[in-house]
Enzyme design. Structure first.
Site, PDB file in Angstrom:
ATOM      1  N   TRP A  21      39.604  21.026 -52.079  1.00 29.10           N
ATOM      2  CA  TRP A  21      39.769  22.215 -51.218  1.00 29.10           C
ATOM      3  C   TRP A  21      38.636  22.372 -50.213  1.00 29.10           C
ATOM      4  CZ3 TRP A  21      41.896  27.070 -54.283  1.00 29.10           C
ATOM      5  CH2 TRP A  21      43.197  26.782 -54.721  1.00 29.10           C
ATOM      6  N   LYS A  22      37.546  21.607 -50.405  1.00 26.51           N
ATOM      7  CA  LYS A  22      36.375  21.724 -49.529  1.00 26.51           C
ATOM      8  C   LYS A  22      35.907  23.190 -49.482  1.00 26.51           C
ATOM      9  CE  LYS A  22      37.983  17.661 -47.171  1.00 26.51           C
ATOM     10  NZ  LYS A  22      38.038  16.849 -45.959  1.00 26.51           N
ATOM     11  N   GLU A  37      31.574  13.916 -46.252  1.00 24.13           N
ATOM     12  CA  GLU A  37      30.992  15.132 -45.669  1.00 24.13           C
ATOM     13  C   GLU A  37      29.639  15.448 -46.312  1.00 24.13           C
ATOM     14  OE1 GLU A  37      34.510  17.554 -46.134  1.00 24.13           O
ATOM     15  OE2 GLU A  37      35.501  16.308 -44.626  1.00 24.13           O
ATOM     16  N   GLY A  64      42.816  16.399 -48.955  1.00 22.14           N
ATOM     17  CA  GLY A  64      42.065  17.553 -48.470  1.00 22.14           C
ATOM     18  C   GLY A  64      43.013  18.666 -48.042  1.00 22.14           C
TER      19      GLY A  64
HETATM   20  P1  PGA Z   1      42.147  15.280 -45.561  1.00 21.12           P
HETATM   21  O1  PGA Z   1      40.783  15.134 -46.386  1.00 21.12           O
HETATM   22  O2  PGA Z   1      43.274  15.023 -46.528  1.00 21.12           O
HETATM   23  O3  PGA Z   1      42.131  16.674 -45.035  1.00 21.12           O
HETATM   24  O4  PGA Z   1      42.113  14.235 -44.477  1.00 21.12           O
HETATM   25  C1  PGA Z   1      40.640  14.158 -47.378  1.00 21.12           C
HETATM   26  C2  PGA Z   1      39.288  14.258 -48.022  1.00 21.12           C
HETATM   27  O5  PGA Z   1      38.306  14.514 -47.314  1.00 21.12           O
HETATM   28  O6  PGA Z   1      39.152  14.086 -49.253  1.00 21.12           O
END
Ligand code: PGA
Length: 251
Positions: A11-12, A98, A232
């Site tokens: 989910w970041k 990230e 993500g």
């Molecule tokens: P995304 O991110 O599916 O939004 O491209 C994937 C991730 O960073 O794990």
């Protein structure tokens, strides 16, 4: 016996308490289904306790998004693997690009985080992947090899570890790697893992991540050498994440 595929949602830095409704909806939709893949949601750590109730009866596990290498101490703003475990996590993502970019985490630090995860009784998803510039200059293999060598501790096992291949140019960009790219990279990673860890390296699950969505999940999950996906953006909505889960090979 081969392990079921792993569908992991990252989910970041997204989600407030109201996001619990998405998890509840997903649990309800999965209720009673058989042959499911392994399902993991990694929300912000602030939501772990709240989501534990929602997943208790279902087949979803929770995870963290990073951890410090130490169990506790004077590290303002950090979170330890033991804290994640205490809050209900059973897994933690380490070395996401990230984190490597925004927080300058090195492969050595990522390896220490994976070891910390195991110390706390968590499994670790170790992320690797090349940038667009590295890809166009033909450095993908060199970068992946260095990240595997530096980030995956030699005592990793299939029970404690998964590796996620996430080409950075495909993360959050809507640009998914082609199936040929994915299969090629996974074959390379598999070979490198086997060279490093022997038979153990051959059995560790390899996930693909980078713009996985309902429309492409099934073909990615059926590509050669893909043991799961790390999702993500499309993991934030129950309907999208469910559609991705439905693309998995039967568990
Ligand atoms: P995304 O991110 O599916 O939004 O491209 C994937 C991730 O960073 O794990």
């Amino acid at each position: 016996m081969t392990a079921p595929q792993l569908i992991a949602g990252n989910w970041k830095m997204n989600g407030l308490l109201g996001a619990k409704a998405e998890v509840t909806a997903l649990v309800q939709a999965l209720n009673g289904r058989k042959h499911l893949p392994d399902i993991l949601i990694c929300p912000p750590a602030t939501l772990l306790r709240a989501l534990i109730d929602a997943v208790e009866q279902g087949s979803i596990r929770l995870g963290g998004q990073t951890c410090h290498a130490k169990p506790n101490g004077a590290h303002t703003g950090d979170i330890s693997a033991e804290m994640l475990k205490d809050a209900g996590a059973s897994c933690v993502i380490v070395g996401h690009s990230e984190r490597r970019t925004d927080h300058k985490e090195t492969s050595a630090e990522v390896a220490a985080q994976a070891t910390a995860a195991w110390r706390a009784g968590l499994t670790a998803i170790i992320c690797i992947g090349e940038t667009e510039a590295e890809r166009v200059s033909g450095k993908t293999e060199t970068v992946l090899a260095a990240q595997i060598d530096g980030s995956v501790p030699t005592d990793a096992t299939p029970q404690t570890t998964a590796v996620a291949y996430e080409p950075i140019w495909a993360i959050g960009t809507g640009k998914t790697a082609s199936l040929a790219d994915i299969e090629y990279a996974h074959a390379f990673i598999r070979q490198r893992m086997a060279a490093k860890l022997g038979a153990t390296g051959s059995a560790i699950r390899l996930l693909y991540g980078g713009s996985v969505k309902p429309s492409n999940a099934k073909e990615i999950l059926h590509a050669k050498g893909v043991d799961g996906v790390l999702v993500g953006g499309a993991s934030l909505k129950a309907t999208d994440f469910l559609a991705i889960i439905e693309g998995a090979k039967p568990g």
